[in-house]
Design a protein around this motif. Structure first.
Motif, mmCIF file in Angstrom:
data_model
loop_
_atom_site.group_PDB
_atom_site.id
_atom_site.type_symbol
_atom_site.label_atom_id
_atom_site.label_comp_id
_atom_site.label_asym_id
_atom_site.label_seq_id
_atom_site.Cartn_x
_atom_site.Cartn_y
_atom_site.Cartn_z
ATOM 1 N N PRO A 184 45.681 44.581 61.329
ATOM 2 C CA PRO A 184 46.644 44.446 60.237
ATOM 3 C C PRO A 184 46.263 45.319 59.043
ATOM 4 C CG PRO A 184 45.084 42.642 60.154
ATOM 5 C CD PRO A 184 44.732 43.439 61.379
ATOM 6 N N SER A 185 47.259 45.678 58.236
ATOM 7 C CA SER A 185 47.014 46.482 57.042
ATOM 8 C C SER A 185 46.370 45.627 55.955
ATOM 9 C CB SER A 185 48.332 47.051 56.508
ATOM 10 O OG SER A 185 48.173 47.506 55.174
ATOM 11 N N LEU A 186 45.139 45.975 55.584
ATOM 12 C CA LEU A 186 44.475 45.216 54.522
ATOM 13 C C LEU A 186 45.072 45.516 53.150
ATOM 14 C CD1 LEU A 186 40.790 45.050 55.719
ATOM 15 C CD2 LEU A 186 42.197 43.124 54.988
ATOM 16 N N HIS A 187 45.713 46.658 53.003
ATOM 17 C CA HIS A 187 46.444 46.910 51.759
ATOM 18 C C HIS A 187 47.506 45.825 51.565
ATOM 19 C CE1 HIS A 187 44.894 50.749 50.345
ATOM 20 N NE2 HIS A 187 45.864 50.815 49.451
ATOM 21 N N ILE A 188 48.267 45.569 52.612
ATOM 22 C CA ILE A 188 49.326 44.560 52.539
ATOM 23 C C ILE A 188 48.730 43.169 52.378
ATOM 24 C CG2 ILE A 188 51.242 43.486 53.778
ATOM 25 C CD1 ILE A 188 51.879 46.297 52.805
ATOM 26 N N VAL A 189 47.707 42.872 53.144
ATOM 27 C CA VAL A 189 47.068 41.555 53.077
ATOM 28 C C VAL A 189 46.592 41.260 51.658
ATOM 29 C CG1 VAL A 189 45.044 40.213 53.784
ATOM 30 C CG2 VAL A 189 46.361 41.455 55.502
ATOM 31 N N VAL A 190 45.874 42.203 51.069
ATOM 32 C CA VAL A 190 45.242 41.933 49.773
ATOM 33 C C VAL A 190 46.257 41.851 48.637
ATOM 34 C CG1 VAL A 190 43.619 42.821 48.058
ATOM 35 C CG2 VAL A 190 42.997 42.819 50.474
ATOM 36 N N VAL A 191 47.267 42.720 48.630
ATOM 37 C CA VAL A 191 48.231 42.631 47.523
ATOM 38 C C VAL A 191 49.040 41.339 47.611
ATOM 39 C CG1 VAL A 191 48.365 45.120 47.139
ATOM 40 C CG2 VAL A 191 50.034 44.029 48.666
ATOM 41 N N CYS A 192 49.359 40.910 48.833
ATOM 42 C CA CYS A 192 50.105 39.656 48.979
ATOM 43 C C CYS A 192 49.215 38.451 48.683
ATOM 44 C CB CYS A 192 50.710 39.554 50.375
ATOM 45 S SG CYS A 192 52.094 40.692 50.634
ATOM 46 N N LEU A 193 47.956 38.539 49.063
ATOM 47 C CA LEU A 193 47.009 37.489 48.691
ATOM 48 C C LEU A 193 46.915 37.383 47.176
ATOM 49 C CD1 LEU A 193 44.614 35.501 49.354
ATOM 50 C CD2 LEU A 193 43.126 37.501 49.048
ATOM 51 N N CYS A 194 46.844 38.521 46.513
ATOM 52 C CA CYS A 194 46.655 38.536 45.063
ATOM 53 C C CYS A 194 47.816 37.871 44.335
ATOM 54 C CB CYS A 194 46.477 39.982 44.588
ATOM 55 S SG CYS A 194 46.101 40.127 42.823
ATOM 56 N N TYR A 195 49.030 38.299 44.618
ATOM 57 C CA TYR A 195 50.135 37.723 43.848
ATOM 58 C C TYR A 195 50.363 36.255 44.205
ATOM 59 C CZ TYR A 195 54.043 37.762 47.275
ATOM 60 O OH TYR A 195 54.889 37.510 48.328
ATOM 61 N N SER A 196 50.096 35.876 45.457
ATOM 62 C CA SER A 196 50.286 34.471 45.833
ATOM 63 C C SER A 196 49.171 33.585 45.269
ATOM 64 C CB SER A 196 50.371 34.323 47.353
ATOM 65 O OG SER A 196 49.205 34.787 47.994
ATOM 66 N N PHE A 197 47.956 34.122 45.190
ATOM 67 C CA PHE A 197 46.845 33.366 44.599
ATOM 68 C C PHE A 197 47.122 33.059 43.131
ATOM 69 C CE2 PHE A 197 42.953 33.435 42.023
ATOM 70 C CZ PHE A 197 42.241 32.388 42.585
ATOM 71 N N TYR A 198 47.569 34.069 42.391
ATOM 72 C CA TYR A 198 47.794 33.847 40.960
ATOM 73 C C TYR A 198 49.037 33.008 40.702
ATOM 74 C CZ TYR A 198 43.819 36.678 39.888
ATOM 75 O OH TYR A 198 42.528 37.123 39.807
ATOM 76 N N ARG A 199 49.984 33.060 41.591
ATOM 77 C CA ARG A 199 51.137 32.162 41.457
ATOM 78 C C ARG A 199 50.663 30.711 41.524
ATOM 79 N NH1 ARG A 199 56.600 33.469 44.652
ATOM 80 N NH2 ARG A 199 56.356 35.211 43.226
ATOM 81 N N MET A 200 49.746 30.452 42.453
ATOM 82 C CA MET A 200 49.162 29.117 42.549
ATOM 83 C C MET A 200 48.321 28.806 41.322
ATOM 84 S SD MET A 200 45.897 27.693 43.020
ATOM 85 C CE MET A 200 44.948 28.975 43.833
ATOM 86 N N LEU A 201 47.473 29.752 40.929
ATOM 87 C CA LEU A 201 46.517 29.506 39.855
ATOM 88 C C LEU A 201 47.200 29.292 38.506
ATOM 89 C CD1 LEU A 201 43.052 30.603 39.459
ATOM 90 C CD2 LEU A 201 44.492 31.446 37.614
ATOM 91 N N PHE A 202 48.242 30.064 38.220
ATOM 92 C CA PHE A 202 48.945 29.896 36.946
ATOM 93 C C PHE A 202 49.513 28.483 36.818
ATOM 94 C CE2 PHE A 202 50.054 34.713 36.931
ATOM 95 C CZ PHE A 202 48.762 35.008 36.535
ATOM 96 N N LYS A 203 49.957 27.944 37.946
ATOM 97 C CA LYS A 203 50.499 26.581 37.931
ATOM 98 C C LYS A 203 49.375 25.554 37.827
ATOM 99 C CE LYS A 203 53.498 23.470 40.574
ATOM 100 N NZ LYS A 203 54.335 23.320 41.803
ATOM 101 N N ARG A 204 48.344 25.725 38.619
ATOM 102 C CA ARG A 204 47.245 24.757 38.639
ATOM 103 C C ARG A 204 46.508 24.697 37.309
ATOM 104 N NH1 ARG A 204 42.333 26.247 42.344
ATOM 105 N NH2 ARG A 204 41.585 27.166 40.388
ATOM 106 N N GLU A 205 46.315 25.861 36.683
ATOM 107 C CA GLU A 205 45.555 25.929 35.435
ATOM 108 C C GLU A 205 46.441 25.829 34.196
ATOM 109 O OE1 GLU A 205 42.320 25.793 35.549
ATOM 110 O OE2 GLU A 205 42.287 25.950 37.744
#
Length: 321
Positions: A184-205
């Motif tokens: 799999p493309s790690l470029h795609i994996v990491v950018v999607c991980l990044c925006y989804s992680f912060y979407r969670m974090l902004f809500k949690r924090e």
């Protein structure tokens, strides 16, 4: 009596490193409204190792994994110490995306893209508290590299790349990158991980609505832009994208859902003027079809790789003329 709340929290936030203390209103006001691109990535390199007792070990562990399971893996293959099979995964639809060397800077922004929000957290929460959240993300990204490595050591994958002597940046990328780890493309994996992680974090924090809306929007828009560049600069095929999205839904379901993957696919090339609407539809439909196929075939599998391996073993790549 078992602590069910603790188990639920661990499932929701498996890599959480303690609870970060909420920042002061003064800190929040100071950094609210700042574009993420305005945060200097060098600040993260200077502060993260000293912000938390686990900061330096987390960075060292991440670097070790990336060096060994991504870079060294390819270079040792290139000099014939490793002998993994290498298969082309080109698709005829790749030809419908023009070669755009001018997108190389956006492609190379991939690392700074996920470091900038770390700087924002170090500034907003303070070095010590921000480090707790940064370590959580580093643990996620390390997991992604380790999971992708499992696929790469089954079979390496590559694509044809056009030469571009007029662009030094493209030439340097092609020289430095052996280009054996496409699916799999790690470029795609990491950018999607990044925006989804912060979407969670902004809500949690409990980030403010203004902060959440602005930074979620910035992160998502840049993720899509970087996602488009993997095809524009011919570092990947359309086949590399669905495998990446599928992998992420399987290994981080608490962050990245199938619907988020579909939304991401539908937004690729949405505003592009150099691809016809008919071609956009064909490209996006194919990526979505492949993603849904992998998702369906992998639904009952313990190993997320099974449907990807099945597809790869039977795939007959397109050969550009």
């Amino acid at each position: 009596m078992k602590n069910t709340n603790s188990k639920t929290t661990k499932k929701e936030f498996p890599y959480r490193q303690g609870t970060a203390k909420a920042p002061s209103e003064k800190r929040i006001r100071k950094f609210a409204g700042r574009p993420l691109k305005s945060f200097n990535v060098l600040y993260a390199y200077a502060t993260l190792p000293i912000g938390h007792i686990l900061g330096l070990p987390a960075i060292a562990s991440y670097i070790f994994v990336v060096a060994n399971k991504f870079f060294m893996l390819q270079y040792l293959q290139k000099i014939h110490i490793f002998h993994f099979p290498v298969k082309h995964v080109d698709n005829e639809l790749d030809q419908k995306v023009p070669f755009r060397p001018d997108h190389i800077d956006c492609y190379l922004d991939f690392i700074n893209y996920w470091i900038r929000p770390i700087v924002m957290m170090q500034k907003r929460f303070g070095i010590k508290q921000g480090a707790k959240l940064s370590i959580e993300f580093l643990r996620y990204i390390k997991r992604c590299y380790k999971e992708a490595y499992k696929m790469y050591t089954y079979s390496m994958t590559t694509t044809y790349r056009p030469k571009c002597p007029e662009s030094r940046a493209v030439t340097n990328v092609q020289r430095a990158d052996p280009h054996y780890l496409c699916v799999p493309s790690l470029h795609i994996v990491v950018v999607c991980l990044c925006y989804s992680f912060y979407r969670m974090l902004f809500k949690r924090e409990s980030f403010t609505q203004q902060e959440s809306e602005q930074w979620n929007s910035e992160l998502y828009a840049q993720a899509v832009a970087i996602g488009e560049t993997v095809l524009y600069v011919k570092q990947h095929s359309v086949n590399c994208i669905p495998a990446a999205l599928y992998m992420l839904t399987k290994i981080t379901p608490e962050l990245f859902t199938p619907q988020m993957a579909v939304n991401f696919i539908n937004d690729l090339f949405k505003n592009s003027t150099d691809i016809t609407d008919a071609d956009k539809k064909e490209i996006n439909s194919y990526i979505q079809f492949m993603f849904e196929r992998l998702l369906l075939e992998g639904a009952l599998e313990d190993d997320w790789r099974v449907p990807v391996i099945r597809w790869l073993d039977s795939y007959k790549p397109y050969e550009p003329q």
